[in-house]
Design a protein around this motif. Structure first.
Motif, PDB file in Angstrom:
ATOM      1  N   ASP A   1       0.834  -1.203   0.000  1.00 30.26           N
ATOM      2  CA  ASP A   1       0.000   0.000   0.000  1.00 30.26           C
ATOM      3  C   ASP A   1       0.866   1.250   0.000  1.00 30.26           C
ATOM      4  O   ASP A   1       0.583   2.220  -0.707  1.00 30.26           O
ATOM      5  CB  ASP A   1      -0.920   0.003   1.223  1.00 30.26           C
ATOM      6  CG  ASP A   1      -2.033  -1.024   1.109  1.00 30.26           C
ATOM      7  OD1 ASP A   1      -2.232  -1.542  -0.004  1.00 30.26           O
ATOM      8  OD2 ASP A   1      -2.675  -1.307   2.141  1.00 30.26           O
ATOM      9  N   TRP A   2       1.909   1.263   0.819  1.00 30.44           N
ATOM     10  CA  TRP A   2       2.802   2.418   0.885  1.00 30.44           C
ATOM     11  C   TRP A   2       3.489   2.647  -0.469  1.00 30.44           C
ATOM     12  O   TRP A   2       3.527   3.771  -0.975  1.00 30.44           O
ATOM     13  CB  TRP A   2       3.848   2.243   1.976  1.00 30.44           C
ATOM     14  CG  TRP A   2       4.977   3.238   1.885  1.00 30.44           C
ATOM     15  CD1 TRP A   2       6.234   3.017   1.423  1.00 30.44           C
ATOM     16  CD2 TRP A   2       4.916   4.621   2.226  1.00 30.44           C
ATOM     17  NE1 TRP A   2       6.977   4.165   1.459  1.00 30.44           N
ATOM     18  CE2 TRP A   2       6.192   5.175   1.950  1.00 30.44           C
ATOM     19  CE3 TRP A   2       3.930   5.449   2.737  1.00 30.44           C
ATOM     20  CZ2 TRP A   2       6.492   6.523   2.172  1.00 30.44           C
ATOM     21  CZ3 TRP A   2       4.218   6.792   2.968  1.00 30.44           C
ATOM     22  CH2 TRP A   2       5.491   7.316   2.686  1.00 30.44           C
ATOM     23  N   THR A   3       4.024   1.583  -1.039  1.00 31.74           N
ATOM     24  CA  THR A   3       4.713   1.697  -2.330  1.00 31.74           C
ATOM     25  C   THR A   3       3.771   2.224  -3.409  1.00 31.74           C
ATOM     26  O   THR A   3       4.130   3.088  -4.210  1.00 31.74           O
ATOM     27  CB  THR A   3       5.293   0.336  -2.740  1.00 31.74           C
ATOM     28  OG1 THR A   3       6.199  -0.118  -1.731  1.00 31.74           O
ATOM     29  CG2 THR A   3       6.024   0.429  -4.061  1.00 31.74           C
ATOM     30  N   SER A   4       2.554   1.697  -3.422  1.00 26.76           N
ATOM     31  CA  SER A   4       1.568   2.138  -4.413  1.00 26.76           C
ATOM     32  C   SER A   4       1.184   3.595  -4.201  1.00 26.76           C
ATOM     33  O   SER A   4       1.104   4.374  -5.160  1.00 26.76           O
ATOM     34  CB  SER A   4       0.328   1.247  -4.325  1.00 26.76           C
ATOM     35  OG  SER A   4      -0.686   1.722  -5.184  1.00 26.76           O
TER      36      SER A   4
ATOM     37  N   THR B   1      12.306  11.590  -3.013  1.00 22.44           N
ATOM     38  CA  THR B   1      11.506  10.444  -2.556  1.00 22.44           C
ATOM     39  C   THR B   1      12.162   9.083  -2.690  1.00 22.44           C
ATOM     40  O   THR B   1      11.643   8.115  -2.127  1.00 22.44           O
ATOM     41  CB  THR B   1      10.174  10.398  -3.326  1.00 22.44           C
ATOM     42  OG1 THR B   1      10.426  10.150  -4.714  1.00 22.44           O
ATOM     43  CG2 THR B   1       9.400  11.694  -3.168  1.00 22.44           C
ATOM     44  N   ASP B   2      13.259   8.955  -3.423  1.00 20.97           N
ATOM     45  CA  ASP B   2      13.870   7.635  -3.584  1.00 20.97           C
ATOM     46  C   ASP B   2      14.221   7.046  -2.216  1.00 20.97           C
ATOM     47  O   ASP B   2      14.881   7.691  -1.393  1.00 20.97           O
ATOM     48  CB  ASP B   2      15.134   7.719  -4.442  1.00 20.97           C
ATOM     49  CG  ASP B   2      14.815   7.749  -5.929  1.00 20.97           C
ATOM     50  OD1 ASP B   2      13.622   7.682  -6.279  1.00 20.97           O
ATOM     51  OD2 ASP B   2      15.757   7.874  -6.741  1.00 20.97           O
ATOM     52  N   GLY B   3      13.777   5.823  -1.969  1.00 20.52           N
ATOM     53  CA  GLY B   3      14.061   5.147  -0.709  1.00 20.52           C
ATOM     54  C   GLY B   3      13.222   5.625   0.458  1.00 20.52           C
ATOM     55  O   GLY B   3      13.451   5.209   1.601  1.00 20.52           O
ATOM     56  N   MET B   4      12.233   6.475   0.214  1.00 26.06           N
ATOM     57  CA  MET B   4      11.434   7.052   1.299  1.00 26.06           C
ATOM     58  C   MET B   4      10.560   5.984   1.964  1.00 26.06           C
ATOM     59  O   MET B   4       9.937   5.171   1.301  1.00 26.06           O
ATOM     60  CB  MET B   4      10.549   8.180   0.762  1.00 26.06           C
ATOM     61  CG  MET B   4       9.684   8.853   1.818  1.00 26.06           C
ATOM     62  SD  MET B   4       8.647  10.177   1.112  1.00 26.06           S
ATOM     63  CE  MET B   4       9.886  11.475   0.864  1.00 26.06           C
ATOM     64  N   GLU B   5      10.539   6.001   3.269  1.00 26.52           N
ATOM     65  CA  GLU B   5       9.668   5.146   4.068  1.00 26.52           C
ATOM     66  C   GLU B   5       8.779   6.039   4.939  1.00 26.52           C
ATOM     67  O   GLU B   5       9.118   7.192   5.208  1.00 26.52           O
ATOM     68  CB  GLU B   5      10.491   4.209   4.959  1.00 26.52           C
ATOM     69  CG  GLU B   5      11.363   3.230   4.202  1.00 26.52           C
ATOM     70  CD  GLU B   5      10.555   2.166   3.482  1.00 26.52           C
ATOM     71  OE1 GLU B   5       9.376   1.983   3.843  1.00 26.52           O
ATOM     72  OE2 GLU B   5      11.094   1.530   2.552  1.00 26.52           O
ATOM     73  N   PRO B   6       7.633   5.534   5.403  1.00 21.62           N
ATOM     74  CA  PRO B   6       6.777   6.352   6.260  1.00 21.62           C
ATOM     75  C   PRO B   6       7.444   6.645   7.604  1.00 21.62           C
ATOM     76  O   PRO B   6       8.287   5.873   8.060  1.00 21.62           O
ATOM     77  CB  PRO B   6       5.517   5.494   6.435  1.00 21.62           C
ATOM     78  CG  PRO B   6       5.959   4.092   6.137  1.00 21.62           C
ATOM     79  CD  PRO B   6       7.050   4.210   5.117  1.00 21.62           C
ATOM     80  N   ASN B   7       7.090   7.783   8.206  1.00 16.55           N
ATOM     81  CA  ASN B   7       7.602   8.105   9.539  1.00 16.55           C
ATOM     82  C   ASN B   7       6.455   8.067  10.560  1.00 16.55           C
ATOM     83  O   ASN B   7       5.413   7.481  10.321  1.00 16.55           O
ATOM     84  CB  ASN B   7       8.355   9.440   9.533  1.00 16.55           C
ATOM     85  CG  ASN B   7       7.459  10.644   9.250  1.00 16.55           C
ATOM     86  OD1 ASN B   7       6.230  10.540   9.243  1.00 16.55           O
ATOM     87  ND2 ASN B   7       8.067  11.781   8.996  1.00 16.55           N
ATOM     88  N   ASP B   8       6.634   8.730  11.693  1.00 18.97           N
ATOM     89  CA  ASP B   8       5.669   8.638  12.794  1.00 18.97           C
ATOM     90  C   ASP B   8       4.652   9.774  12.814  1.00 18.97           C
ATOM     91  O   ASP B   8       3.974   9.991  13.821  1.00 18.97           O
ATOM     92  CB  ASP B   8       6.415   8.618  14.130  1.00 18.97           C
ATOM     93  CG  ASP B   8       7.246   9.884  14.356  1.00 18.97           C
ATOM     94  OD1 ASP B   8       7.406  10.693  13.402  1.00 18.97           O
ATOM     95  OD2 ASP B   8       7.748  10.077  15.473  1.00 18.97           O
TER      96      ASP B   8
END
Length: 403
Positions: A35-38, A61-68
């Motif tokens: 879901d995050w990737t999409s 955004t390359d390599g971006m992951e969700p934060n808190d």
């Protein structure tokens, strides 16, 4: 043209099938990741459609992951903290003294901002003090990451966060603010006076004349941008934000910040200035932030302009009171309706130091009452026979002092 053997082609096909199978297994094993990737892919596509360059999109955004960021959505202090605690922590002697020093240090920029936009220096510096403690507290989260997280995972306002994410990439694309400067709050506000990205795009100005609108590295740009924002929000040059008033005994008239009435109306109801004097001209709304037993204020359209910065009455009141203190005036005179007042930052640091001395781990005594401090306070309150609410208050401080 190079010709590959069928063996190599078959090997490549097998490798591709294996990769697709592995990706499918990853999706099944971790749907949240999928879901995050999409969602991030959709945000990148939307940014490209809004004119952001592929180079900027990739860099941001390359390599971006969700934060808190999502975890903070319902914890905004202006909505969850008693008004007397909120104002006590933002309008203290330290901030007043430093604010006056900043008014002198940036007198030229503040004069230029007032000349262009009509907003007085004390008001602009008060916003600066409340928003980032004069540039000492910007926030440490990467703005596009926070906004992407909120756009993809927040329980509400996803379209808003999506627009702010795209706006943040437009700022990077423009070169006004560098990627390593794009740090801010969980909600994506950044810079000296904590602009949301869309606010930056529509309001930020280059006051220092270096060709960039940079509210992260230029205090002058931030002060000018803040004055411009307030002007666009309806600020009236030369008009006060309002003032504290006294209500007649048993006052039964109406109240409400937005219920603006002529001063003559309020005078007819027995409302006076604290010294008993007349209210003057113009119109204002009667604001009772702690009810009829606490301080009362008549507030003008200029209060509303500050309120537009962050839609909370306690927030706008703190800025207005701080601006009065910077002008050499009194703060709030009427006591709050509580027997347990809030603490200044110096008192909060003292409270934390005393908790450490009592054996609690609260981290550095920095005056910020975070989770560790609240848990320690609650435990101490239980031991001292006080209401166990984790609130940093005068009763807790006095108990720790041994009084």
């Amino acid at each position: 043209m190079k010709i590959y053997s069928s063996c190599v082609t078959l090997s490549a096909m097998k490798a591709n099938h294996l990769a697709l199978a592995s990706a499918a297994l990853l999706v099944l094993a971790n749907p949240a990741r999928a879901d995050w990737t999409s969602c991030l892919g959709g945000l990148r596509h939307a940014a490209a459609g809004a004119g952001v360059s592929q180079q900027t999109i990739a860099s941001a955004t390359d390599g971006m992951e969700p934060n808190d960021a999502v975890s903070f959505m319902d914890k905004q202090p202006e909505f969850t903290t008693p008004v007397w605690d909120y104002v006590a922590g933002l309008v203290d002697e330290e901030r007043v003294e430093e604010g006056r020093a900043m008014m002198q240090k940036y007198a030229s920029a503040l004069h230029a901002a007032q000349s262009r936009y009509g907003v007085d220096p004390a008001t602009v510096v008060a916003v600066w003090g409340v928003e980032s403690d004069f540039g000492k507290s910007f926030g440490k989260r990467y703005v596009p990451q926070s906004l992407a997280t909120l756009a993809c995972e927040a329980p509400r306002r996803n379209d808003y966060w999506r627009k702010e994410f795209i706006a943040s990439l437009k700022i990077l694309d423009s070169g006004d603010v560098a990627k390593d400067e794009m740090l801010g709050s969980w909600a994506g506000a950044f810079g000296h006076t904590q602009f949301m990205p869309s606010t930056f795009l529509g309001t930020a100005v280059d006051l220092d004349g270096d060709g960039r609108r940079n509210i992260a590295s230029s205090a002058a740009d931030s002060l000018g941008s803040t004055a411009n924002y307030l002007r666009k929000s309806g600020w009236r040059a030369g008009e006060a934000w309002g003032f504290e008033v006294r209500l007649p005994e048993g006052y039964g008239g109406g109240a409400g910040r937005t219920r603006k009435m002529p001063m003559s109306h309020w005078e007819s109801l027995g409302v006076t200035r604290l010294d008993g004097g007349g209210l003057g001209g113009g119109s204002a709304g009667l604001m009772l932030p702690a009810g009829r037993n606490g301080p009362a204020f008549l507030v003008t359209k200029n209060f509303d302009a500050i309120y537009a910065y962050n839609a909370a009455e306690s927030y706008a009141l703190a800025i207005c009171v701080l601006s009065d203190r910077l002008r050499g005036r009194h703060g709030i005179q009427t006591p709050w309706p509580t027997d347990d007042p809030g603490l200044s930052r110096a008192e909060r640091r003292e409270l934390q130091s005393l908790l450490i001395r009592a054996g609690y781990d609260v981290g550095d005594p920095d005056g910020v009452i975070g989770t560790k401090s609240k848990e320690a306070i609650a435990d101490y309150q239980g031991r001292a026979g006080l209401p166990r609410n984790g609130r940093a208050s005068l009763k807790v401080l006095n108990a720790l002092r041994g009084r």
